[in-house]
Write an enzyme that holds these catalytic residues in place. Sequence first.
Site, PDB file in Angstrom:
ATOM      1  N   LYS A  29       0.798  -1.113   0.035  1.00 12.59           N
ATOM      2  CA  LYS A  29      -0.111  -0.045  -0.018  1.00 12.59           C
ATOM      3  C   LYS A  29       0.829   1.184   0.070  1.00 12.59           C
ATOM      4  O   LYS A  29       0.514   2.117  -0.579  1.00 12.59           O
ATOM      5  CB  LYS A  29      -1.027  -0.064   1.222  1.00 12.59           C
ATOM      6  CG  LYS A  29      -2.058  -0.986   0.929  1.00 12.59           C
ATOM      7  CD  LYS A  29      -3.227  -0.699   1.644  1.00 12.59           C
ATOM      8  CE  LYS A  29      -4.253  -1.846   1.310  1.00 12.59           C
ATOM      9  NZ  LYS A  29      -5.652  -1.825   1.946  1.00 12.59           N
TER      10      LYS A  29
ATOM     11  N   LYS B 119      -4.628 -10.465  -5.984  1.00 17.87           N
ATOM     12  CA  LYS B 119      -5.830 -10.613  -5.471  1.00 17.87           C
ATOM     13  C   LYS B 119      -7.073  -9.527  -5.865  1.00 17.87           C
ATOM     14  O   LYS B 119      -6.553  -8.546  -6.206  1.00 17.87           O
ATOM     15  CB  LYS B 119      -5.893 -10.673  -3.890  1.00 17.87           C
ATOM     16  CG  LYS B 119      -5.631  -9.504  -3.109  1.00 17.87           C
ATOM     17  CD  LYS B 119      -5.902  -9.324  -1.729  1.00 17.87           C
ATOM     18  CE  LYS B 119      -5.992  -8.110  -1.254  1.00 17.87           C
ATOM     19  NZ  LYS B 119      -6.670  -7.857   0.236  1.00 17.87           N
TER      20      LYS B 119
ATOM     21  N   LYS C 296     -10.522  -4.188  -3.328  1.00 20.05           N
ATOM     22  CA  LYS C 296     -11.382  -2.829  -3.385  1.00 20.05           C
ATOM     23  C   LYS C 296     -10.581  -1.919  -4.501  1.00 20.05           C
ATOM     24  O   LYS C 296     -11.153  -0.877  -4.944  1.00 20.05           O
ATOM     25  CB  LYS C 296     -11.952  -2.474  -2.033  1.00 20.05           C
ATOM     26  CG  LYS C 296     -12.627  -3.211  -1.411  1.00 20.05           C
ATOM     27  CD  LYS C 296     -13.214  -2.566  -0.065  1.00 20.05           C
ATOM     28  CE  LYS C 296     -13.582  -3.515   1.019  1.00 20.05           C
ATOM     29  NZ  LYS C 296     -12.367  -3.365   2.171  1.00 20.05           N
TER      30      LYS C 296
HETATM   31  N1  AQP Z   1      -9.346 -11.135  -2.613  1.00 20.00           N
HETATM   32  C1  AQP Z   1      -9.743 -11.684  -1.560  1.00 20.00           C
HETATM   33  N2  AQP Z   1      -9.827 -13.132  -1.343  1.00 20.00           N
HETATM   34  C2  AQP Z   1     -10.258 -13.426  -0.165  1.00 20.00           C
HETATM   35  N3  AQP Z   1     -10.342 -12.798   0.818  1.00 20.00           N
HETATM   36  C3  AQP Z   1     -10.421 -11.378   0.863  1.00 20.00           C
HETATM   37  N4  AQP Z   1     -10.322 -10.455   1.574  1.00 20.00           N
HETATM   38  C4  AQP Z   1     -10.211  -9.382   0.873  1.00 20.00           C
HETATM   39  N5  AQP Z   1      -9.668  -9.422  -0.228  1.00 20.00           N
HETATM   40  C5  AQP Z   1      -9.743 -11.054  -0.506  1.00 20.00           C
HETATM   41  C6  AQP Z   1     -10.941 -10.738   3.166  1.00 20.00           C
HETATM   42  O1  AQP Z   1     -11.680  -9.671   3.197  1.00 20.00           O
HETATM   43  C7  AQP Z   1     -11.748  -9.291   4.763  1.00 20.00           C
HETATM   44  C8  AQP Z   1     -11.995  -7.510   4.524  1.00 20.00           C
HETATM   45  O2  AQP Z   1     -10.843  -6.857   3.883  1.00 20.00           O
HETATM   46  P1  AQP Z   1     -10.759  -5.491   4.362  1.00 20.00           P
HETATM   47  O3  AQP Z   1     -11.845  -4.533   3.994  1.00 20.00           O
HETATM   48  O4  AQP Z   1     -10.083  -5.237   5.871  1.00 20.00           O
HETATM   49  O5  AQP Z   1      -9.836  -5.021   3.399  1.00 20.00           O
HETATM   50  P2  AQP Z   1      -8.655  -5.599   2.381  1.00 20.00           P
HETATM   51  O6  AQP Z   1      -8.094  -7.005   3.342  1.00 20.00           O
HETATM   52  O7  AQP Z   1      -7.403  -4.992   2.267  1.00 20.00           O
HETATM   53  O8  AQP Z   1      -9.331  -5.886   1.150  1.00 20.00           O
HETATM   54  P3  AQP Z   1      -9.496  -5.340  -0.190  1.00 20.00           P
HETATM   55  O9  AQP Z   1     -10.796  -5.450  -0.690  1.00 20.00           O
HETATM   56  O10 AQP Z   1      -8.205  -5.863  -0.961  1.00 20.00           O
HETATM   57  O11 AQP Z   1      -9.117  -3.913   0.338  1.00 20.00           O
HETATM   58  P4  AQP Z   1      -8.211  -3.114  -0.213  1.00 20.00           P
HETATM   59  O12 AQP Z   1      -8.102  -2.773  -1.920  1.00 20.00           O
HETATM   60  O13 AQP Z   1      -8.377  -1.618   0.151  1.00 20.00           O
HETATM   61  O14 AQP Z   1      -6.718  -3.398   0.341  1.00 20.00           O
HETATM   62  C9  AQP Z   1     -10.462  -9.585   5.333  1.00 20.00           C
HETATM   63  O15 AQP Z   1     -10.641 -10.764   5.987  1.00 20.00           O
HETATM   64  C10 AQP Z   1      -9.436 -10.067   3.955  1.00 20.00           C
HETATM   65  O16 AQP Z   1      -8.607 -11.187   4.261  1.00 20.00           O
END
Ligand code: AQP
Length: 333
Positions: free
Chosen positions: A113, A196, A199
Amino acid sequence: MKRILSGMQPTSQLHLGNYLGALKNWVDFQGEPNTECLYCVVDLHAITADYEPANLANATREIAAAYIAAGIDPDKSSIFVQSHVPEHSQLMWLLATMAQMGKLERMTQFKDKAGKNAERAGLGLFAYPVLMAADILIYKATHVPVGEDQKQHLELARDLAATFNTRYGVDFFPQPEPVIAGPAPRVMSLRDGSSKMSKSADSDMTRINLTDSADLIATTIKKAKNDADPLPATLEELKGRPEALNLITLYAALSGREKQDVLSEFEGKQFGAFKPALADVAIAHLEPITSRMNELMQDPAQVDAVLARGAEKARSIASPILGDVHKIMGFYK
Ligand code: AQP
């Protein structure tokens, strides 16, 4: 007694990765005996990246609505907003005094990030895993259902629990167990099978959001990257074909079937034939969630009441645990 804790950031719409990797598994804990479930919307984490203040409150409510729509029952689980329970941030500071910079520097999410601008990244982004440890330890949670990408942060939380116990000569914090479960613990981008689903990826075509219309889901799946070969007969033969494996994994997870079973049905078929079937399964699975979410967002007072009740319950657990931590650390009463 099991205590389950997990959360999602109100950074944007939830996508299939969030749903299949984490949220769907949360629902299953609700029926287990001697199990208490706490699910929060982690708004304090969301502000570690650029965000729009005017959207934060509504995005927070929308994530709570997604939890309920996906099957988290407010009568069985506590649903709350992280910032409504100030004990999270208070414990975070205490744990921060024990968290080693070297370990935090090794966190891959920070590296991803912060990118090349690590020197200019905020302290909040760097300390993100310490706040996540506090989110878990403030409830003495025993199990944390997350996607595979969060494994390293969970290890840090376990490490901090042990460090605290050793430093103060107590057996106070349990070791929280990561629960990385379900058929799709790591859902990949629909445009690149090596990263992966996220968002924060720029293109909407990389993901399916829980709020996407049926037409958009069908278009996104149609445009998903695939190779030129037909689908094979066995999982073994999907090695080295990450996009194909991801699409089969999604079909299996959304239809509640085994991957091998799906392959047996589509063996020898081209993606042109498989993708419409995947779109149908995705639309059928997500449609009831999306419409329930829309209903809930029409009635914000209902969601707000759930969140208020959840915060009260969460504070009733967190407050005495923080009090005990203060005592153990020797604070003046
Ligand atoms: N691609 C994924 N596959 C499986 N699990 C996933 N999680 C996120 N992406 C995947 C799981 O979703 C939960 C919540 O995630 P978060 O909102 O804390 O943010 P994150 O992990 O950073 O998810 P994002 O969507 O990828 O957000 P950004 O792009 O902002 O970094 C967690 O349990 C995570 O493991």
